[in-house]
Design a protein around this motif. Sequence first.
Motif, short mmCIF file in Angstrom:
data_model
loop_
_atom_site.label_atom_id
_atom_site.label_comp_id
_atom_site.label_asym_id
_atom_site.label_seq_id
_atom_site.Cartn_x
_atom_site.Cartn_y
_atom_site.Cartn_z
N GLY A 1 -3.07 -8.30 1.98
CA GLY A 1 -4.06 -7.25 1.52
C GLY A 1 -3.75 -6.32 0.64
N GLY A 2 -2.46 -6.45 0.20
CA GLY A 2 -1.66 -5.36 -0.63
C GLY A 2 -0.70 -4.27 0.22
N LEU A 3 -0.07 -3.50 -0.55
CA LEU A 3 1.06 -2.86 -0.07
C LEU A 3 0.48 -1.81 1.20
CD1 LEU A 3 3.99 -2.20 0.05
CD2 LEU A 3 3.58 -0.58 -1.86
N HIS A 4 -0.61 -1.12 1.03
CA HIS A 4 -1.24 -0.24 2.00
C HIS A 4 -1.11 -1.19 3.37
CE1 HIS A 4 -2.81 2.19 -1.44
NE2 HIS A 4 -2.33 3.03 -0.61
N GLN A 5 -1.74 -2.27 3.46
CA GLN A 5 -1.81 -3.19 4.77
C GLN A 5 -0.45 -3.60 5.02
OE1 GLN A 5 -4.67 -3.36 6.27
NE2 GLN A 5 -5.55 -1.97 4.88
N PHE A 6 0.46 -3.86 4.12
CA PHE A 6 1.71 -4.59 4.46
C PHE A 6 2.59 -3.51 5.12
CE2 PHE A 6 6.07 -5.99 2.96
CZ PHE A 6 5.93 -7.29 3.57
N ASN A 7 2.63 -2.43 4.56
CA ASN A 7 3.63 -1.38 5.33
C ASN A 7 2.99 -0.46 6.33
OD1 ASN A 7 2.32 0.60 3.51
ND2 ASN A 7 4.54 1.02 2.35
N GLY A 8 1.53 -0.46 6.24
CA GLY A 8 0.90 0.63 7.13
C GLY A 8 0.77 1.92 6.61
#
Length: 376
Positions: free
Chosen positions: A77-84
């Motif tokens: 779901g994009g970098l925000h979701q990937f790295n929290g």
Amino acid sequence: MTFDLLAQDPSTKARAGLIQTAHGTIETPIFMPVGTAGSVKAVSQQTLKEEVQAQIILGNTYHLYLRPGLDVLRAAGGLHQFNGWDRPILTDSGGYQVFSLSNTRKIKEEGVTFRSHIDGSKHLFSPEGVMDIQRVIGADIIMAFDECTPWPCEYDYARRSLDMTHRWLKRCIHRFDSTEGLYGYEQTLFPIVQGSTFKDLRRQSAEFIAEQGRPGNAIGGLSVGEPAEQMYEMTELVCDILPEDKPRYLMGVGTPGNILENIALGVDMFDCVMPTRNARNGMLFTSQGIINITNKKWETDFSPIDAELSGPASTFYSKSYVRHLFQSKELLGPQIASAHNLAFYLWLVKEARKQIVAGTFGAWKPGMVEQVMRRL
């Protein structure tokens, strides 16, 4: 994205503003920690938020494209979701990384072919492709694909490169404007001013970028080896042309002194690997000056790293203990140093903002530059 200009120092061109993004508000001037591969080295997301108080971080298109790759990022779901990280993110287009691979890349009008530094596989970055990649990454602010020329640079090469960068920009804008974000929120495209250290090229590029009418603009191709005086000269020239009602981002800069001097010229946003890279080698930036924590003089100094700051890395651990960690090659040493240096950089731009709002930045800056850049 919106930008509100709230205050300007009466004796310099320093500004204080607010950038609103889908993932939160950014108070300018701001420093952005660099998280090249989706992670700020040696610093957790919790530490970035609670201790460093970072408002926005960076990711890099080249590195994220190669690893973990677009399939993983899209599935997450994009970098925000990937790295929290639930605050704003900016992505560099990867242009600097691609052009630094001078032995394995070829530049053509179509784009740049290069070989991965990981496995040697061949890839193409085109203006359209880089826009698509940054759509998948999902950063709030994304960069146009440009060529970052080296320094020193021949005038004819800089001119040809600039012309191509401008042609690539038009292609970036067309692709960006004809597509939509993938995750239900708006993204913003920043063009990049180039032109090496040639005044006429910088002026031409700044005017061209200003004409595009994008919500924000970046200044690239500086802090690549040129003398600081040339950096300031080019920055001032460009800032005088770029619109006042849009944020200005000076890419890859720099030392605490560089940041304060460029704030005075009208820059709003900064990033640099220096605070974390130097931290891993034992260099600590503090409100009183620069410390090489590995020096023996700190062996029995039990005072905190920097009592002026508020975070645990700066106030809980003594200089003696952090030196011991580096001498013992304990991983905790670089972690503490990295968190402290980033907290210091964020403290510095926050103090600059206070001075701008109070109308005292011009009087405050010279003494603070001297103070933070002296060797202790």
